[in-house]
Design a protein around this motif. Sequence first.
Motif, PDB file in Angstrom:
ATOM      1  N   UNK A  80       0.824  -1.212   0.000  1.00 51.09           N
ATOM      2  CA  UNK A  80       0.000   0.000   0.000  1.00 51.09           C
ATOM      3  C   UNK A  80       0.859   1.263   0.000  1.00 51.09           C
ATOM      4  N   UNK A  81       2.028   1.188   0.646  1.00 54.82           N
ATOM      5  CA  UNK A  81       2.910   2.359   0.698  1.00 54.82           C
ATOM      6  C   UNK A  81       3.493   2.699  -0.676  1.00 54.82           C
ATOM      7  N   UNK A  82       3.637   1.696  -1.530  1.00 56.27           N
ATOM      8  CA  UNK A  82       4.176   1.928  -2.863  1.00 56.27           C
ATOM      9  C   UNK A  82       3.089   2.409  -3.818  1.00 56.27           C
ATOM     10  N   UNK A  83       1.832   2.196  -3.449  1.00 56.21           N
ATOM     11  CA  UNK A  83       0.719   2.385  -4.371  1.00 56.21           C
ATOM     12  C   UNK A  83       0.001   3.706  -4.122  1.00 56.21           C
ATOM     13  N   UNK A  84       0.176   4.647  -5.018  1.00 54.05           N
ATOM     14  CA  UNK A  84      -0.553   5.920  -4.954  1.00 54.05           C
ATOM     15  C   UNK A  84      -1.852   5.792  -5.741  1.00 54.05           C
ATOM     16  N   UNK A  85      -2.922   6.359  -5.212  1.00 54.17           N
ATOM     17  CA  UNK A  85      -4.218   6.282  -5.878  1.00 54.17           C
ATOM     18  C   UNK A  85      -4.129   6.893  -7.275  1.00 54.17           C
ATOM     19  N   UNK A 113      -0.880  -1.127 -12.493  1.00 55.33           N
ATOM     20  CA  UNK A 113      -0.350  -2.485 -12.616  1.00 55.33           C
ATOM     21  C   UNK A 113      -1.120  -3.459 -11.726  1.00 55.33           C
ATOM     22  N   UNK A 114      -1.383  -3.055 -10.485  1.00 55.81           N
ATOM     23  CA  UNK A 114      -2.086  -3.939  -9.556  1.00 55.81           C
ATOM     24  C   UNK A 114      -3.529  -4.189  -9.999  1.00 55.81           C
TER      25      UNK A 114
END
Length: 264
Positions: free
Chosen positions: A223-228, A235-236
Amino acid sequence: MKVAFIGGGNMAGALIGGMVDGGFEASSIDVLEIDVARGTELAERYRVRTHQRAGDWLRASNVMVLAVKPQQMQAAAAAIKPHLARALVLSIAAGVRTQTIGQWLTTSRIVRAMPNMPALIRAGISAAIALPGVSAGERQHADGILSAVGTVIWLDEESMLDAVTALSGSGPAYVFYFIEAMQAVAREMGFSEAHARALTLQTFTGAAQLASQSDESASALRAKVTSKGGTTAAALESFERDKVAEAIARAIRAAAARAHELGS
């Protein structure tokens, strides 16, 4: 403690190397290896004694490590049975159950373990079970051999080793598969072979080290790598549409089912 390896393949070589590097006396290790070239290689590299045939030299062993391929196990057991004496049997052969080994060797003093390929660089993990006939001291001997190449966890139920085989035993291949795919697409994007390899491998190495050193879950780190609305989210979301998590689960269950089938 004197240790005899029955089979001198890659995993046996990794264990021997880890033991010797960790201070175990090479003169206390014997290896039964029918391949002359491989036996010579082990003797020259680690200064252990190698043999092409089973014999009374085995009787001095405190631990016999069964490190042959599963399909060779019955023949190997027949060869060493007359010389087993009171040695603990430590099997690292995939799929061959303690009940079967016990019948072949007429012993209940058996530890069965499943190490994995990173043992070759002393970064493996092994899961092990010990039969009730194994003493605390013998279990410690087995733990010392296995921990020479990485982490050891002890389980209570042998049936769990099928799941271990599917997770950590086969697991390195899943990682290599993902690495292959990332390197391939990196080359398609225009990176050189060297740059594709460096970017991919350091990403895996760094992420694994971060996960192992962090108190946060893999989910929290992701979640820390993933910006909205960002690139990682794209990719996710693609992974989710393709049900990648479900495919991984199916693959691991298939490996576990195959491990159970081979044991049966």
